[in-house]
Scaffold this active site. Structure first.
Site, short mmCIF file in Angstrom:
data_model
loop_
_atom_site.label_atom_id
_atom_site.label_comp_id
_atom_site.label_asym_id
_atom_site.label_seq_id
_atom_site.Cartn_x
_atom_site.Cartn_y
_atom_site.Cartn_z
N TYR A 1 0.83 -1.20 0.00
CA TYR A 1 0.00 0.00 0.00
C TYR A 1 0.88 1.27 0.00
O TYR A 1 1.83 1.36 0.78
CB TYR A 1 -0.91 -0.04 1.24
CG TYR A 1 -1.83 1.12 1.37
CD1 TYR A 1 -2.90 1.29 0.49
CD2 TYR A 1 -1.63 2.08 2.36
CE1 TYR A 1 -3.75 2.37 0.61
CE2 TYR A 1 -2.48 3.16 2.49
CZ TYR A 1 -3.54 3.30 1.60
OH TYR A 1 -4.38 4.37 1.72
N ASP B 1 -0.53 -7.60 6.13
CA ASP B 1 -1.65 -6.68 5.96
C ASP B 1 -2.71 -7.48 5.20
O ASP B 1 -2.55 -7.77 4.01
CB ASP B 1 -1.19 -5.45 5.18
CG ASP B 1 -2.33 -4.44 4.95
OD1 ASP B 1 -3.50 -4.85 4.97
OD2 ASP B 1 -2.02 -3.25 4.73
N LYS C 1 -12.06 -0.78 4.61
CA LYS C 1 -12.37 -1.50 3.37
C LYS C 1 -13.40 -2.59 3.65
O LYS C 1 -14.50 -2.28 4.03
CB LYS C 1 -11.07 -2.04 2.77
CG LYS C 1 -9.88 -1.04 2.84
CD LYS C 1 -10.06 0.16 1.95
CE LYS C 1 -9.03 1.27 2.17
NZ LYS C 1 -7.64 0.88 2.16
C1 LIG Z 1 -6.41 1.42 2.61
C2 LIG Z 1 -5.30 0.53 2.98
C3 LIG Z 1 -4.46 0.83 4.07
C4 LIG Z 1 -4.59 2.10 4.86
O1 LIG Z 1 -5.77 2.12 5.60
P1 LIG Z 1 -6.50 3.47 6.07
O2 LIG Z 1 -7.69 2.95 6.82
O3 LIG Z 1 -6.84 4.25 4.86
O4 LIG Z 1 -5.53 4.19 6.94
C5 LIG Z 1 -3.45 -0.07 4.37
N1 LIG Z 1 -3.28 -1.20 3.66
C6 LIG Z 1 -4.06 -1.51 2.61
C7 LIG Z 1 -3.81 -2.78 1.88
C8 LIG Z 1 -5.10 -0.67 2.23
O5 LIG Z 1 -5.86 -0.98 1.18
#
Ligand SMILES: *Cc1c(COP(=O)(O)O)cnc(C)c1O
Length: 398
Positions: A115, A189, A214
């Site tokens: 990311y 992640d 998400k």
């Molecule tokens: C969106 C996202 C993040 C960051 O998350 P936020 O809630 O926007 O701070 C980190 N890792 C991945 C894979 C993401 O899609």
């Protein structure tokens, strides 16, 4: 007349909670602090001798209830006793973990295609603190092991699988095993997959992060993050302490929205997977498309890895248009049903052009190295009727 307090005093007093039966839904605890029944109780809670809420930066029943539920989902069906903390965003979860676990002189080994915000955190915040950043293709296990053998300063392995935007998949169990063998911390992640599709803890990974913004929330109406760990004591001890000091805590409202979204996670993920598979197969047959990147296609280089560690292939895919930059931008502009938005994991289908949006700040040659070509379009496939998605893509392609 009854002896009573003044009008303004009555205004200032909080209303009584008149509750006779238990609420069926977890309420939003919109309170910054909690009252102690006595000085003695206050002292015991502050000392940690008695359980009790103090101040909402440290958590409260709404935040803690949702965190506990995510911990259970992350470890569901395993014998791991996981603990979780909710944060104000995915970035807050990532930064708090890395600031807790890394020290000057340490190296973090990661991928180049994680990311964008995480990459920027590494170079703009951690590197100036004396932490070395090294990137490599973590699917190449022999090379990873070579590096771990050579360099004792590598303290943490950090990855995403599938990784944005070409959906490369890292074999989690093998990474977990290498991390254990060379005494490193492993971090996944898991934002793209959710605990419904894959459980890094089951594969032996130490920490799991999600941007709950998400799929876990799924409705695009909150920003929050979560960190889950197999070492309950570290999560509830030193990492929780960093959360409190950095102030990266979640708030009750976003926690509640996250909890609300979670209730349909399994159902949503099933439909995301079904629809994405259908879209990927459809795109594969269309002229003008050079390549479709979806781990559920046998043509994807990591199909076997994905099949082994995922229960479904997820809702994210990307494809490359033959016409390059102009075609990519035009396609995104022509889509109507699919909305142009820089997020993912919502119930409706979202479209994005990485070269002009999410990855626009990365040098073109570096972009190309990670397969982020100018004609690449990313789709976050929603849970709508798939015919409507296909029809929109068809007309945009035409
Ligand atoms: C969106 C996202 C993040 C960051 O998350 P936020 O809630 O926007 O701070 C980190 N890792 C991945 C894979 C993401 O899609």
């Amino acid at each position: 007349m009854k002896k009573t307090i003044g009008f303004d005093s009555l205004c200032a007093k909080e209303s009584q909670e008149i509750r006779t039966t238990k609420p069926h839904q977890l309420p939003i605890y919109a309170t910054s602090s909690f009252e102690f029944a006595s000085l003695e109780e206050g002292i015991a809670i502050f000392k940690g001798e008695q359980k009790g809420d103090i101040y909402s930066r440290f958590g409260n029943p709404t935040i803690d209830g949702v965190a506990e539920k995510i911990a259970q989902l992350a470890a569901h069906g395993t014998d791991v006793e996981a603990a979780a903390l909710l944060f104000s965003s995915g970035m807050a979860a990532i930064s708090t973990l890395l600031l807790s676990e890394l020290h000057p002189g340490d190296t973090i080994l990661t991928q180049g295609n994680i990311y964008g915000g995480t990459t920027m955190l590494l170079y703009q915040v951690l590197e100036p603190l004396g932490i070395r950043i090294e990137t490599m293709d973590l699917r190449k296990l022999n090379q990873v092991e070579e590096r771990l053998k050579q360099d004792n300063n590598i303290k943490l392995l950090y990855f995403e699988t599938p990784a944005n935007p070409t959906m490369e998949c890292v074999p989690m169990a093998a990474i977990a095993q290498l991390a254990e063998q060379y005494q490193c911390i492993s971090v996944a992640d898991n934002t793209f997959s959710t605990p419904y599709l894959q459980q890094p803890l089951r594969a032996g990974i130490d920490y799991v992060i999600h941007s709950t913004t998400k799929y876990l929330n799924g409705h695009g109406n909150s920003v929050a993050g979560v960190l889950i760990g197999r070492d309950k004591e570290r999560i509830q001890g030193p990492i929780f302490s960093k959360l409190k000091l950095l102030g990266t805590n979640c708030n009750a409202w976003d926690a509640w929205l996250t909890g609300n979204g979670l209730r349909t996670l399994g159902l949503r993920m099933q439909r995301h997977c079904e629809n994405a598979q259908a879209v990927a197969e459809f795109l594969q047959t269309r002229p003008g498309i050079v390549q479709v990147n979806y781990p559920g296609l046998p043509s994807h280089p990591d199909y076997a890895v994905a099949k082994k560690q995922m229960r479904g292939f997820g809702g994210m895919l990307s494809f490359e248009l033959a016409g390059g930059l102009a075609a990519g931008m035009q396609f995104v502009e022509r889509s109507q049903f699919c909305k142009l938005a820089p997020t993912l994991g919502d119930v409706d289908t979202l479209i994005m052009h990485p070269a002009s949006m999410s990855h626009s700040k990365i040098k073109p040659e570096v972009r190309r190295q990670y397969g982020i070509t100018d004609g690449l379009v990313r789709l976050s496939i929603g849970i709508e009727n798939v015919e409507d998605i296909l029809e929109d893509l068809e007309q945009a392609l035409a």
